[in-house]
Write a protein that holds these residues in place. Sequence first.
Motif: not given
Length: 312
Positions: A133-144, A146-156, A165-170
């Motif tokens: 997969l060759s994933i760069d550890n410096n480019q890992v993000y989370i988004a969500g 509603s409840s997934g947005g809150s959970y993404a915010m907390i996880t971040g 980076g963290v992205a939260v929608f509604a």
Amino acid sequence: MKKILPLILIFIFSVFGCTSNSVKKAVSPNWKSKAIGGFSNVHIYVPKKKSPVGSGRSLMIVLHGCLQPASAFTTANLDTVAEKYGMVIALPDAKYPTGLGCWDFLDNNKKRNKGDYENIIYLVEQLTAQKDLSIDNNQVYIAGLSSGGSYAMITGCLAPDVFAGVAVFAAPSGGVETEESAIEVQSDHNSAARDCVSYSKEYEKYFASQLFVVAHGTDDSIVTDEYLDINAGAMAKVYGLSDQDISPEKDIGNGVKETIYGSGRVAKLNLHGIPHEWTAGKGSSGEYINNSAFNFGAYIADFFLMNNGRAQ
């Protein structure tokens, strides 16, 4: 009755029009499902190209909302985002859902080694360990959403060392504790900022290079859009930004007004006329997916790419 009102509203909204489009987009055959990272089911898309910056591909974990399967995002144009930005997309179904399939963001025991917080971090560890997969550890993000947005915010906040980076929608703020928080504001930017920092513990120094995006529709009838300013202000405070670091709001088209904090550390998006749905651009479809012209997935991929302070 008051305690279950938000869940009733979510149920009514889901029955009478949870999505604004009726034409189902075909699912790309490049989406693969597997058990990984403590989750029994994760939809994964691996693009051909790599990220334009850093070393390898970037990674975006996207968390579904209540009453929404993770598979809804396989028709949300995230495949095109993946190919354009060299970004692996992973869509886990919550292993420990609560209520109407919600991520359990109301659990007051928020720890890196607890429940789905642990599973998400483990998912990142397993994906980044796959050399193909060759994933760069410096480019890992989370988004969500509603409840997934809150959970993404907390996880971040729990793991700012993991998520650049963290992205939260509604979504309500990460520190709320009751079901009524969706329609009754139970936070402010100061308390939300304190909650976030309290979750981070010894990882607080990584906030210095983390990014945050928050978006909310003006026609959201499930989660009050007052959380838009609260969540943006909270993370700006966590990142040490002041009122002098806020750029004037500007219209970026498609009914979206954008406010930038700290020259690219925080982005706040006010989406005119959008209900409680993730905006995914023309041709998208799925539960709680809106096919308006604005593609939130593409926006956050571009914002994180352009402002990532960790990748070379």
